[in-house]
Design an enzyme around this catalytic site. Structure first.
Site, PDB file in Angstrom:
ATOM      1  CG  HIS A   1      -1.894  -1.127   1.240  1.00  0.00           C
ATOM      2  ND1 HIS A   1      -2.209  -1.833   2.366  1.00  0.00           N
ATOM      3  CD2 HIS A   1      -2.615  -1.671   0.238  1.00  0.00           C
ATOM      4  CE1 HIS A   1      -3.100  -2.783   2.064  1.00  0.00           C
ATOM      5  NE2 HIS A   1      -3.357  -2.702   0.780  1.00  0.00           N
ATOM      6  CG  HIS A   2       4.761   1.708  -2.077  1.00  0.00           C
ATOM      7  ND1 HIS A   2       4.349   0.556  -2.703  1.00  0.00           N
ATOM      8  CD2 HIS A   2       5.412   2.432  -3.022  1.00  0.00           C
ATOM      9  CE1 HIS A   2       4.739   0.582  -3.972  1.00  0.00           C
ATOM     10  NE2 HIS A   2       5.389   1.706  -4.184  1.00  0.00           N
TER      11      HIS A   2
ATOM     12  CE  LYS B   1      -4.456  -1.504 -13.198  1.00  0.00           C
ATOM     13  NZ  LYS B   1      -5.145  -2.817 -13.329  1.00  0.00           N
TER      14      LYS B   1
ATOM     15  CE  LYS C   1       4.697  -7.302 -13.704  1.00  0.00           C
ATOM     16  NZ  LYS C   1       3.771  -8.179 -14.439  1.00  0.00           N
TER      17      LYS C   1
ATOM     18  CE  LYS D   1      -1.102 -11.544 -11.544  1.00  0.00           C
ATOM     19  NZ  LYS D   1      -0.275 -10.702 -12.408  1.00  0.00           N
TER      20      LYS D   1
ATOM     21  CB  SER E   1      -3.384  -1.311 -16.650  1.00  0.00           C
ATOM     22  OG  SER E   1      -3.909  -2.526 -17.096  1.00  0.00           O
TER      23      SER E   1
HETATM   24  N1  GLU Z   1      -1.732  -9.189 -15.357  1.00  0.00           N
HETATM   25  C1  GLU Z   1      -0.843  -8.252 -15.928  1.00  0.00           C
HETATM   26  C2  GLU Z   1       0.510  -8.332 -15.224  1.00  0.00           C
HETATM   27  O1  GLU Z   1       0.847  -9.323 -14.633  1.00  0.00           O
HETATM   28  C3  GLU Z   1      -1.423  -6.854 -15.981  1.00  0.00           C
HETATM   29  C4  GLU Z   1      -1.741  -6.219 -14.674  1.00  0.00           C
HETATM   30  C5  GLU Z   1      -2.484  -4.886 -14.806  1.00  0.00           C
HETATM   31  O2  GLU Z   1      -2.672  -4.402 -15.895  1.00  0.00           O
HETATM   32  O3  GLU Z   1      -2.871  -4.381 -13.745  1.00  0.00           O
HETATM   33  O4  GLU Z   1       1.298  -7.448 -15.305  1.00  0.00           O
END
Ligand code: GLU
Length: 472
Positions: free
Chosen positions: A65-66, A71, A95, A107, A363
């Site tokens: 939550h930083h 996402k 990422k 996730k 995204s």
């Molecule tokens: N599932 C993709 C990933 O592993 C996209 C995640 C996204 O767009 O939030 O990067």
């Protein structure tokens, strides 16, 4: 317990993290906080399938939550388990940090085989899962924003959006509760191909670095490089397409049922249509079959692109892999043991958590579009075109020479949504590649590119915690 079950994907992420943390100077408390998954939600819910009530197992993990919202994608597969979802959520944090997308990692997953259900049943499962997320405040444009992942796509994202909208009537930013939506439902042009295109941009940038290529004993540029792609899903298909269009030769494509090779290169669209028609990638006209799909990973080639699931290259098969560059399009396709083998062999492993960041990058663009309630390019496209026309007319008048029609249309063109998305993605991938390589070059002790990527990510997340004042 099989070796496969004993392997912990989250453990592998933790071990890569620890390996990199040694090259930073952060307080151990900050490092420990960054490593942990902040919120873990495991759920069971009943769904009526035919005459039976099936109890469905699902997860959503918010790793950090930083920055908010969190996402990350939602995966539908029988292999989905807590360890996997935690690992993938953690990778999302790193990422996003590397590509400067202001989200924490998350996730989700549902432990099902989507092929076993009808469209109607999948819709029921997806909508019920969304209800579970809403109940616990695990979804929303400012809290947690899911996206597609393995086994899900635009259709599932549209169901998630519709369920969220029906439970949050009048919420002005509700479209931003999920990304990877169809364009007609608030999606952004370019999202579908984003991960594969990002993989191409990242590897192309590496191939353009003369120093890096010299160390690998290769000529700079992607042209004429031989490429093997494992997985013809959304990511693999688009990676293969952009490599082919960039002048490389996709000499093999692998799927579950087998692989095919062709020394002159394969056309991914023709292969895709063949598989759709016959139900198998094998027996593609003119190509040679490889019945054991895993053998495709061991073919001689310049660039290997694993674009399916995690843990496909491990300590056992890594010594037989002959590629000079491995581009991790999937999440976690290599185990830490494989990393050691490749570091010793001098094979360049371009790590997942930045190389496949194209999806989340676009995204982010989609989420920004949803919050701004306007399509990219809508305000300026016509204005730019008119300006360009005026400039060109002036030049033609002053020089007395005419520009040909094809060149004219290129010069006059004002940017559409898709142009801006591609350009934003290209910029993001080039910048991230350079930043990681620079970090690696600056410290000769860093053993591989993955570790360098983790160092960049840890520094960014830790700075963010430090700046929040959580740690004195
Ligand atoms: N599932 C993709 C990933 O592993 C996209 C995640 C996204 O767009 O939030 O990067």
């Amino acid at each position: 317990m099989s070796a496969q079950q004993e392997y912990s994907f989250f453990g592998a992420v933790e071990s890569s993290f620890d390996k990199a943390a040694k090259f930073t100077t952060w307080d151990p408390g900050i490092l420990e906080q960054i490593k942990q998954c902040n919120s873990v939600y495991r759920m069971h819910f009943p769904v009526k399938i035919g005459d039976q009530i099936e109890v469905i197992k699902a997860y959503r993990v918010q790793h950090s939550h930083h920055k908010t919202p969190c996402k990350g994608g939602i995966r539908f597969a029988t292999s989905v388990n807590l360890d996997e979802v935690m690992a993938l959520a953690a990778l999302m944090t790193f990422k996003c940090a590397i590509v400067n997308v202001p989200f924490g990692g998350a996730k989700g997953g549902i432990t099902i085989d989507p092929k076993k259900y009808t469209t109607y049943e999948l819709e029921k499962i997806t909508r019920r899962y969304t209800h579970e997320l809403i109940k616990k405040n695990f979804i929303g444009p400012g809290t947690d924003v899911p996206a597609p992942d393995y086994g899900t796509g635009e259709r599932e994202m549209a169901w998630i959006l519709d369920t969220y909208l029906s439970m949050n009537p009048g919420e002005v930013d509700a479209l931003g509760c999920v990304t990877g939506k169809p364009v007609s439902q608030g999606g952004v042009r370019g999202r579908r191909e984003a991960t594969g295109l990002g993989v191409f941009f990242g590897i192309r940038e590496i191939c353009n670095m003369a120093e890096v290529m010299k160390k690998l004993g290769m000529e700079p540029g992607v042209e004429n490089k031989t490429v093997v792609v494992q997985g013809l899903g959304n990511v693999g298909y688009h990676a293969a397409k952009y490599f082919r269009e960039g002048g490389a030769k996709v000499i093999a494509i692998a799927e579950f049922e087998g692989a095919i090779t062709h020394p002159d290169g394969l056309n991914e669209e023709a292969v895709f249509q063949h598989r759709k028609k016959t139900g198998s990638i094998l027996n593609f006209p003119g190509a040679t079959n490889i019945v054991n799909s895993n053998e495709a990973l061991e073919l001689s080639c310049d660039i290997l692109i694993p674009a399916a699931l995690e843990n496909v290259i491990n300590g056992e098969n890594a010594p037989r892999v002959k590629a000079k560059i491995i581009g991790e399009a999937a999440n976690g396709p290599l185990t830490p043991e494989a990393d050691e083998v490749f570091a010793a062999k001098g094979v360049l492993v371009v790590p997942d958590m930045y190389l496949n960041a194209g999806g989340v990058t676009v995204s982010y663009f989609e989420w920004l579009k949803n919050l701004s309630h306007v399509r990219y390019g809508r305000l300026e496209k016509r204005f730019t075109e008119n300006q360009n026309k005026n400039i060109l007319n002036q030049i033609e008048e002053l020089t007395g020479r005419k520009v040909d029609a094809a060149t004219k249309s290129i010069i006059e063109h004002g940017a559409d949504e898709v142009d801006l998305v591609y350009s934003g993605l290209e910029e993001t991938m080039i910048t991230a590649t350079r930043e990681i390589i620079e970090c690696w070059n600056n410290n000769s002790q860093i053993p591989d590119m993955r570790t360098a990527a983790y160092v960049v990510a840890i520094n960014k997340v830790a700075t963010s915690y430090a700046e929040l004042g959580i740690f004195p």
